[in-house]
Motif scaffolding. Structure first.
Motif, mmCIF file in Angstrom:
data_model
loop_
_atom_site.group_PDB
_atom_site.id
_atom_site.type_symbol
_atom_site.label_atom_id
_atom_site.label_comp_id
_atom_site.label_asym_id
_atom_site.label_seq_id
_atom_site.Cartn_x
_atom_site.Cartn_y
_atom_site.Cartn_z
ATOM 1 N N VAL A 110 38.465 51.596 51.816
ATOM 2 C CA VAL A 110 37.555 51.890 50.714
ATOM 3 C C VAL A 110 36.795 50.630 50.330
ATOM 4 C CG1 VAL A 110 37.390 52.633 48.307
ATOM 5 C CG2 VAL A 110 39.035 53.723 49.828
ATOM 6 N N GLN A 111 35.498 50.751 50.236
ATOM 7 C CA GLN A 111 34.662 49.652 49.767
ATOM 8 C C GLN A 111 34.118 50.021 48.392
ATOM 9 O OE1 GLN A 111 31.822 49.017 52.975
ATOM 10 N NE2 GLN A 111 33.078 47.335 53.736
ATOM 11 N N LEU A 112 34.178 49.054 47.479
ATOM 12 C CA LEU A 112 33.801 49.298 46.096
ATOM 13 C C LEU A 112 32.660 48.379 45.694
ATOM 14 C CD1 LEU A 112 37.404 49.446 44.601
ATOM 15 C CD2 LEU A 112 35.994 51.367 45.344
ATOM 16 N N GLN A 113 31.717 48.906 44.952
ATOM 17 C CA GLN A 113 30.547 48.140 44.508
ATOM 18 C C GLN A 113 30.343 48.390 43.028
ATOM 19 O OE1 GLN A 113 28.460 46.147 46.540
ATOM 20 N NE2 GLN A 113 27.388 45.508 44.687
ATOM 21 N N ALA A 114 30.615 47.380 42.228
ATOM 22 C CA ALA A 114 30.442 47.496 40.774
ATOM 23 C C ALA A 114 29.052 47.062 40.360
ATOM 24 C CB ALA A 114 31.487 46.650 40.054
ATOM 25 N N SER A 115 28.554 47.686 39.314
ATOM 26 C CA SER A 115 27.232 47.345 38.794
ATOM 27 C C SER A 115 27.159 47.703 37.316
ATOM 28 C CB SER A 115 26.146 48.079 39.575
ATOM 29 O OG SER A 115 26.301 49.481 39.433
ATOM 30 N N GLY A 116 26.075 47.243 36.670
ATOM 31 C CA GLY A 116 25.840 47.620 35.288
ATOM 32 C C GLY A 116 26.087 46.543 34.265
ATOM 33 N N GLY A 117 26.555 45.399 34.702
ATOM 34 C CA GLY A 117 26.799 44.320 33.758
ATOM 35 C C GLY A 117 25.506 43.717 33.230
ATOM 36 N N GLY A 118 25.639 42.853 32.250
ATOM 37 C CA GLY A 118 24.480 42.202 31.689
ATOM 38 C C GLY A 118 24.809 41.395 30.457
ATOM 39 N N LEU A 119 23.769 40.910 29.825
ATOM 40 C CA LEU A 119 23.890 40.128 28.592
ATOM 41 C C LEU A 119 23.494 41.021 27.419
ATOM 42 C CD1 LEU A 119 24.214 37.488 26.970
ATOM 43 C CD2 LEU A 119 21.829 36.969 27.569
ATOM 44 N N VAL A 120 24.424 41.204 26.494
ATOM 45 C CA VAL A 120 24.168 42.055 25.338
ATOM 46 C C VAL A 120 24.640 41.342 24.073
ATOM 47 C CG1 VAL A 120 24.344 44.202 26.650
ATOM 48 C CG2 VAL A 120 26.380 43.250 25.542
ATOM 49 N N GLN A 121 24.284 41.907 22.947
ATOM 50 C CA GLN A 121 24.732 41.366 21.668
ATOM 51 C C GLN A 121 25.971 42.118 21.189
ATOM 52 O OE1 GLN A 121 21.279 41.605 19.087
ATOM 53 N NE2 GLN A 121 20.622 39.555 19.706
#
Length: 121
Positions: free
Chosen positions: A1-12
């Protein structure tokens, strides 16, 4: 299984983010999926997990009531919706997969590369 995370960022502080983790392979629906995070200088810690049929979920006390883990087996994707973010939630977030429930990083067999979440005060 290969996993790819996304959606992070800089928030307040107080903002929301939704992280996604896309998985390859036909057996995604059979895995427990976990979310972990690691801040600089700290050990990797458990955030949340969801069982193969979504009926079982588990959360770290620090995120309970603010984070919600979910999965879409048709899309081979697991999510974590993060609300009311705090500066102490700042970390690199990882998704991981294993058979059966666990909160222990060492018991997970497959890991994504992580996505950075930074919460400013």
């Amino acid at each position: 299984v290969q996993l790819q995370a996304s959606g992070g960022g800089l928030v307040q502080a107080g903002d929301s983010l939704r992280l996604s983790c896309a998985a390859s392979g036909r057996t995604f629906s059979t895995y427990t999926m976990g979310w972990f995070r690691q801040a600089p200088g700290k050990e990797r810690e458990f955030v949340a997990a969801i069982g193969s049929r979504s009926s079982n979920t588990d959360y770290a006390d620090s995120v309970k009531g603010r984070f919600t883990v979910s999965r879409d087996n048709a899309k081979n994707t697991v999510y974590v919706q993060m609300n009311s973010l705090k500066p102490e939630d700042t970390a690199r977030y990882y998704c991981a997969a294993r058979y059966g429930f666990s909160r222990l990083p060492r018991e997970y067999d497959y890991w994504g590369q992580g996505t950075q979440v930074t919460v400013s005060s």
